[in-house]
Scaffold this active site. Structure first.
Site, PDB file in Angstrom:
ATOM      1  CG  HIS A 135       3.719  15.975  -7.208  1.00 27.78           C
ATOM      2  ND1 HIS A 135       2.644  15.048  -7.329  1.00 27.78           N
ATOM      3  CD2 HIS A 135       4.233  15.604  -8.499  1.00 27.78           C
ATOM      4  CE1 HIS A 135       2.455  14.606  -8.455  1.00 27.78           C
ATOM      5  NE2 HIS A 135       3.305  14.942  -9.155  1.00 27.78           N
ATOM      6  CG  ASP A 175      -2.108  11.847  -6.824  1.00 25.99           C
ATOM      7  OD1 ASP A 175      -0.918  12.091  -6.231  1.00 25.99           O
ATOM      8  OD2 ASP A 175      -2.955  11.142  -6.809  1.00 25.99           O
TER       9      ASP A 175
END
Length: 402
Positions: free
Chosen positions: A373, A377
């Site tokens: 992450h 995204d």
């Protein structure tokens, strides 16, 4: 005249290995270039070949010992001399069983079966004397035991030799040293969890179209290309579409920079006797279905035979792991550092779904995308997985790059 057997070059940045198994014992004749020992590195198993023909005179390192490049691990008496008697220390070395993760290639003697094979023999109730080994030098592997169990009649009435500890219900424990490869896998997976911001997104895929295409063309495909048409090539090509559309999924972090790749090298997780390995299929974006299937098939065979090289494992920008071959319904795969994403495939099963307002039965598969992450995204991850799903459900997209 004795000739020294030295640890060969192990690969870039690899300076040491572990003695995994002796394939020849002192006193046994060896041919030129015949494998006499198996070494375990952080990534692959490497065989040490005899530099001359003759008789193995000494083993200078025990199974499990750590050795460095160019270290002398054995000596060979050159020439066609008769087999010499084994040194006094040889029986102790020969009795050392292979680690459980190696798949257990050993002889059929219950006293020297490896832990993995011994457990399988007891679990399936198979007499090891009745099993024909397919491992090196006819050794029995865990896979041989499983195959024998499947072929075994429901009731044979045959007497099975069971160790006394089991026959008397004695509680036992067995402590087996982790192989170097297993230790490396453990460190890398733990490092991935500690250093990456891991998150997993899921979707499900209707496999009807791909299964129909495969069933329709599998015979002609195999006849023309000499390899079976599997599902992995479809998912590899679908992944290429997703990675081209969402470059971050094909990228990696290097310090405070993000490295984007304009090529797709896919690490394909395959099972080897010593554990899960991930050889790399390179330039998948430029390969045909047949090229992909041939590469995966070759890697699968090499992994089973312990023939993968360090170069085979090097690099990779994305990973596909198929837990479905073991029956897994769903999982959260862990990325293969320094990569930033991994696609997890699972088993196909008939499930009720709604199509055009009607409940119908379709062959469905859950797919998962675990990602870092820090650079990917949620929107990008979900979009990439959705792209893969759409390409599998409508393979025409793979032909027109949509």
């Amino acid at each position: 005249m004795s000739t020294e057997v030295k640890v060969p070059t192990l690969g870039e940045s690899v300076s040491e290995a572990t003695i995994g198994q002796w394939l020849k014992q002192p006193g046994e004749a060896v041919a030129l270039d015949e494998p006499i020992a198996s070494l375990e590195t952080d990534k692959v198993a490497i065989e040490v070949n005899a530099p001359v023909a003759g008789v193995l005179a000494q083993q200078l390192a025990e199974v499990g010992a750590t050795v460095t490049v160019n270290a002398v691990i054995a000596t060979i008496t050159a020439g066609a001399a008769a087999a010499a008697p084994a040194p006094a220390a040889a029986p102790a070395a020969a009795a050392v069983s292979a680690p459980a993760e190696t798949g257990g290639e050993e002889s059929s003697d219950p006293a020297v079966l490896s832990p993995a094979v011994r457990r399988a023999v007891l679990e399936y109730g198979i007499d090891p004397a009745t099993i024909k080994g397919t491992g090196k030098d006819g050794r029995i592997t865990k896979e041989d035991v499983v195959a024998a169990a499947k072929a075994k009649p429901a009731s044979t009435g045959a007497a099975i030799s069971v160790p006394a500890a089991v026959a008397t219900n004695e509680r036992r424990e067995e402590r087996v040293k982790m192989t170097r490869l297993r230790q490396t896998i453990a460190k890398r997976l733990k490092s991935a969890q500690e250093n990456a911001a891991l998150l997993t997104t899921f979707n499900d895929v209707d496999m009807s179209a791909v299964m129909e295409a495969r069933n329709r063309f599998k015979d002609s495909f195999e006849k023309k290309h000499g390899v079976k048409l599997g599902f992995m090539s479809f998912f590899a090509k679908a992944s290429v579409l997703a990675l081209k559309d969402i470059p971050a999924v094909n990228a990696q972090i290097d310090g405070d920079e993000i490295v984007y790749h304009d090529y797709v090298d896919i690490s394909v997780a395959v099972s080897a006797p010593s554990g899960l390995v991930v050889p790399v299929v390179r330039n998948v974006d430029k390969m045909s279905f047949a090229d992909i299937e041939k590469s995966i098939a070759n890697y699968g065979k090499a992994a089973k035979d312990g023939k993968l090289t360090m170069e085979d494992m090097k690099g990779g920008t994305f990973t596909i792991s198929n837990g479905g071959v073991f029956g897994g319904l769903m999982s959260t795969p862990i990325i293969n550092p320094p990569q930033s994403a991994v696609l997890g495939l699972h088993r196909i099963e008939d499930r009720p779904v709604v199509r055009n307002g009607q409940i119908v039965i379709r062959p469905m598969m859950y797919i998962a995308l675990s990602y870092d992450h820090r650079i990917i995204d949620g929107r990008e991850a979900v979009t990439a997985l959705k792209t893969i799903k759409e390409a599998i459900e409508d393979p025409t997209r793979l032909l027109i790059d949509l």
